[in-house]
Design an enzyme around this catalytic site. Structure first.
Site, PDB file in Angstrom:
ATOM      1  N   ASP A  77       0.849  -1.194   0.000  1.00 33.02           N
ATOM      2  CA  ASP A  77       0.000   0.000   0.000  1.00 33.02           C
ATOM      3  C   ASP A  77       0.882   1.241   0.000  1.00 33.02           C
ATOM      4  OD1 ASP A  77      -2.761   1.056   0.166  1.00 33.02           O
ATOM      5  OD2 ASP A  77      -1.901   2.074   1.904  1.00 33.02           O
ATOM      6  N   ARG A 102     -13.177  -6.615 -28.864  1.00 32.55           N
ATOM      7  CA  ARG A 102     -12.088  -7.122 -29.699  1.00 32.55           C
ATOM      8  C   ARG A 102     -12.406  -6.976 -31.182  1.00 32.55           C
ATOM      9  NH1 ARG A 102     -10.087 -12.724 -28.556  1.00 32.55           N
ATOM     10  NH2 ARG A 102      -7.989 -11.914 -28.758  1.00 32.55           N
TER      11      ARG A 102
HETATM   12  C1  LIG Z   1       2.993   8.274  -5.675  1.00 33.95           C
HETATM   13  C2  LIG Z   1       2.730   7.326  -6.815  1.00 33.95           C
HETATM   14  C3  LIG Z   1       1.798   6.316  -6.710  1.00 33.95           C
HETATM   15  N1  LIG Z   1       1.546   5.464  -7.773  1.00 33.95           N
HETATM   16  C4  LIG Z   1       0.507   4.404  -7.667  1.00 33.95           C
HETATM   17  O1  LIG Z   1      -0.461   4.730  -6.709  1.00 33.95           O
HETATM   18  C5  LIG Z   1      -1.149   3.550  -6.308  1.00 33.95           C
HETATM   19  C6  LIG Z   1      -1.322   3.603  -4.810  1.00 33.95           C
HETATM   20  O2  LIG Z   1      -2.487   2.986  -4.439  1.00 33.95           O
HETATM   21  P1  LIG Z   1      -2.547   1.617  -3.630  1.00 33.95           P
HETATM   22  O3  LIG Z   1      -3.808   1.616  -2.860  1.00 33.95           O
HETATM   23  O4  LIG Z   1      -1.285   1.419  -2.864  1.00 33.95           O
HETATM   24  O5  LIG Z   1      -2.566   0.509  -4.764  1.00 33.95           O
HETATM   25  P2  LIG Z   1      -3.666   0.228  -5.882  1.00 33.95           P
HETATM   26  O6  LIG Z   1      -3.230   0.800  -7.188  1.00 33.95           O
HETATM   27  O7  LIG Z   1      -5.037   0.622  -5.416  1.00 33.95           O
HETATM   28  O8  LIG Z   1      -3.594  -1.345  -6.030  1.00 33.95           O
HETATM   29  P3  LIG Z   1      -3.883  -2.439  -4.890  1.00 33.95           P
HETATM   30  O9  LIG Z   1      -2.550  -2.951  -4.465  1.00 33.95           O
HETATM   31  O10 LIG Z   1      -4.715  -3.480  -5.563  1.00 33.95           O
HETATM   32  O11 LIG Z   1      -4.627  -1.787  -3.729  1.00 33.95           O
HETATM   33  C7  LIG Z   1      -0.265   2.381  -6.712  1.00 33.95           C
HETATM   34  O12 LIG Z   1      -0.870   1.721  -7.824  1.00 33.95           O
HETATM   35  C8  LIG Z   1       1.026   3.044  -7.172  1.00 33.95           C
HETATM   36  O13 LIG Z   1       1.651   2.302  -8.209  1.00 33.95           O
HETATM   37  C9  LIG Z   1       2.226   5.616  -8.958  1.00 33.95           C
HETATM   38  O14 LIG Z   1       1.974   4.877  -9.935  1.00 33.95           O
HETATM   39  N2  LIG Z   1       3.185   6.597  -9.055  1.00 33.95           N
HETATM   40  C10 LIG Z   1       3.466   7.467  -8.038  1.00 33.95           C
HETATM   41  O15 LIG Z   1       4.338   8.335  -8.203  1.00 33.95           O
END
Ligand SMILES: Cc1cn([C@@H]2O[C@H](COP(=O)(O)OP(=O)(O)OP(=O)(O)O)[C@@H](O)[C@H]2O)c(=O)[nH]c1=O
Length: 625
Positions: A88, A530
């Site tokens: 996270d 598709r």
């Molecule tokens: C600061 C920053 C964040 N991210 C993305 O932000 C999401 C965080 O959200 P999360 O809740 O941790 O994850 P999620 O995307 O909801 O996926 P999940 O693990 O299923 O909860 C992740 O995607 C990260 O890459 C970037 O791609 N680039 C950046 O510079």
């Protein structure tokens, strides 16, 4: 860095990434880790004020995400994974935690708070080792976090809104993506860049070292001021002659800490590495970060072909029916040589498709689900199509690249048009092609059907809907929807074999026609799954103009395709598919948006599903073109 020893520990394990984040998947894939992706259903709603510090919140959320997946996979009687990884990422500024923005205004609020300031990005990671005893799931949790400091330049209102309108902020913590356009906002980064992107790879590898290569007692030391253990390289790792590097055997010696990675925890001292053994080690100078990926690519064709042949010989079907069989029995069942079958079965076991025990070979749960011809999400049809159709085309890839044309004449001795006619004229070819389309449509149907809330639509038409796999899923989810599958007469004539059993099929009807020539029915929602990637611009022009003409204002078009990222380098599947396509093309989100807007479809929304197809929904604008 000799990465192989540390990641090699995971090679024989069933590793699951409990994350939908494409960035996390990419970071781990890039270092050659093999894993399945099972996005977590855990809602990120923990009470933030109950945590003493933001990183504790990130760790707990990561842990809950991974626990949810481990439990779900165990309960659903899928094979219990060996390791589940959850993560996270949060951004903190002025003691506030910022997650993903809920809308553009929220993104604006976040980015204007970050403007001109330094903030912290924390990623919490949980690694769960699972085992199953008497059908009870046992889990051991290791977690840690990483912090990176990032400073933004002063952002003008104009720049801020331009960035928000790019769509990039919406699925990212803090409302920016440092790896893409968001990188332009950044003045400096202190710490691990990949941690900001979503996964602290360096710390993760160090954690694996701690878990799988515990130090001999004399080398344990305590460090004071770092959340990261001081293992500077992974190169001096070995399985140790007298030291087992098996996680399970070491739990006692180097007990997994279920708490934060604490400064006073037992850690390696980089000067105290022990016993460098030969064997798995790759000398430092000969190794590179990308070596595992390269080796996998070199051997990829062998693995694909082994899978194709096992499917073609119906090895997985026989094993499903018979449970566990030895090589002689399988060879006899399928009429193959014993020595050949033995090798094929061993290769399949090595690829994780079969289990091998002294009693014989049996299917893994994934093989039962995906590789048998009647599996729940059978990809059998697609695999046979890949073997019979795509393999010969890829054999001629060099010509395709040099000449820029489809290589049907070389691969099959026929021109593309004739080949297509052949498909539809021979019953076998037709069924094979339809089974391939059905495999993918069935596997992706739920994600496409739920990518957007479609409950407002009462009638729909799936143009080129083939066997009706998506249509059947849609009516399950939206019981008030009546849906027509529109496809060529020779396709419609063969759909009966693919109809779901035990489901009321009444709301799905089939109409024969050619969507380039015939009248289209008037409905609230048109679906093109598709289709667009497959045709040249003129054909898409004909089709989209026809839909636009019949589509009333307020009605919508749902498109299911692989959506490329804006750099057009991801996902690799789409780019590999393009290699043998010459007429159509894969598109990025903005290219699809542009294409659809050209035909009067507005409010284009894009949903990256993480399945094999993404989805776009757009609405016919009120005034005519
Ligand atoms: C600061 C920053 C964040 N991210 C993305 O932000 C999401 C965080 O959200 P999360 O809740 O941790 O994850 P999620 O995307 O909801 O996926 P999940 O693990 O299923 O909860 C992740 O995607 C990260 O890459 C970037 O791609 N680039 C950046 O510079």
């Amino acid at each position: 860095m000799a990465l192989k020893p540390v990641l090699g520990k995971l090679i024989s394990k069933r590793v699951v990434l409990a994350s939908a984040s494409p960035r996390r998947q990419e970071i781990l894939t890039n270092v050659g880790l093999r894993f399945e992706v099972v996005p977590s259903w855990f809602k990120e709603t923990l009470e933030k004020s109950s945590f003493a510090s933001p990183y504790e919140y990130a760790i707990e959320t990561a842990k809950q995400k991974a626990l949810e997946v481990a439990n779900r996979m165990h309960v659903k009687h899928l094979r219990t994974p060996d390791i589940v990884i959850g993560a996270d990422t949060i951004v903190t500024v002025d003691e506030q935690i910022l997650e993903k923005p809920v809308d553009k205004q929220d993104a604006y609020r976040m980015l204007s708070r970050l403007s001109g300031k330094e903030h912290s990005v924390f990623t919490g990671v949980a690694i769960i080792h699972c085992s199953s005893k008497d059908n009870q799931l046992e889990m051991e949790v290791t977690d840690f976090y990483e912090e990176t400091k990032v400073k933004f330049s002063d952002l003008s209102e104009e720049l801020l809104w331009e960035y928000i309108h790019s769509g990039e902020p919406m699925d990212k913590a803090g409302g920016y993506g440092i790896q893409a356009l968001g990188g332009m906002l950044v003045e400096y980064v202190h710490g691990d860049f990949l941690n900001v992107v979503g996964f602290p790879l360096n710390h993760f590898c160090k954690k694996l070292v701690e878990l799988y290569y515990p130090p001999p007692k004399h080398s344990i030391c305590h460090i004071k001021h770092d959340s990261v253990p001081p293992v500077d390289t992974f190169e001096n790792l070995s399985d140790g002659e007298n030291e087992s590097s098996n996680f399970a055997e070491h739990k006692g010696a180097n007990k997994l800490d279920n708490s934060r990675t604490h400064p006073s925890g037992p850690v390696y001292n980089s000067e105290d590495h022990y016993c460098v053994k030969t064997g798995f080690m790759v000398p430092l100078e000969n190794t590179a970060k990308s070596l595992p990926t390269i080796l996998e690519l070199i051997d990829g064709f062998r693995a694909s072909k082994a899978l194709f042949v096992a499917c073609k010989l119906k090895v997985f079907d026989h094993l499903k029916d018979k449970g566990s069989l030895n090589a002689v029995d399988v060879a006899n069942e399928v009429g193959a040589s014993l020595c050949g079958m033995e090798r094929l079965l061993d290769a399949c076991a090595a690829l994780g498709l079969l289990e091998k025990t002294p009693q014989g070979y049996s299917n893994t749960d994934s093989a039962n689900t995906y590789l048998t011809s009647d599996g729940k999400y059978s990809l059998h049809g697609y695999i046979i199509h890949s073997n019979e159709h795509l393999w010969p085309l890829f054999t001629n890839l060099e010509f395709a690249v040099k000449e820029g044309t489809r290589q049907n004449h070389r691969a099959f001795g026929k021109k593309t048009e004739d080949l297509f006619k052949d498909y539809y004229h021979s019953q076998e070819g037709k069924q094979r092609f339809m089974a391939a389309m059905h495999s993918i449509a069935h596997l992706t149907a739920r994600d496409v059907a739920t990518a957007f809330d479609l409950s407002q639509f009462k009638s729909a038409c799936d143009l080129g809907g083939c066997t009706g796999a998506l249509a059947h899923e849609l009516v399950q989810i939206y019981p008030n929807l009546k849906i027509t599958v529109f496809d060529l007469p020779e396709v419609i004539a063969n759909t009966s074999y693919f109809q779901p059993s035990g489901q009321c099929t009444a709301p799905v009807t089939f109409i024969s026609g050619d969507f380039f020539k015939d009248n289209l029915p008037e409905v609230d929602l048109y679906i093109l799954s598709r289709v667009l990637h497959d045709w040249p611009d003129e054909k898409n022009h004909t089709l989209l103009s026809k839909i636009a003409a019949v589509c009333k204002p307020g009605s919508a078009l749902l498109v299911a395709e692989i959506v490329l990222d804006e750099q057009k380098t991801h996902p690799p599947r789409a780019l590999l598919q393009s290699l043998t396509m010459t007429e159509g093309k894969q598109r990025s989100g903005s290219e699809y948006k542009q294409l659809l807007e050209k035909y009067g479809f507005m409010n284009v929304q894009i949903k990256i599903t993480e399945n094999l197809l993404d989805a776009l929904l757009c609405f016919r604008k009120s005034q005519s073109l």
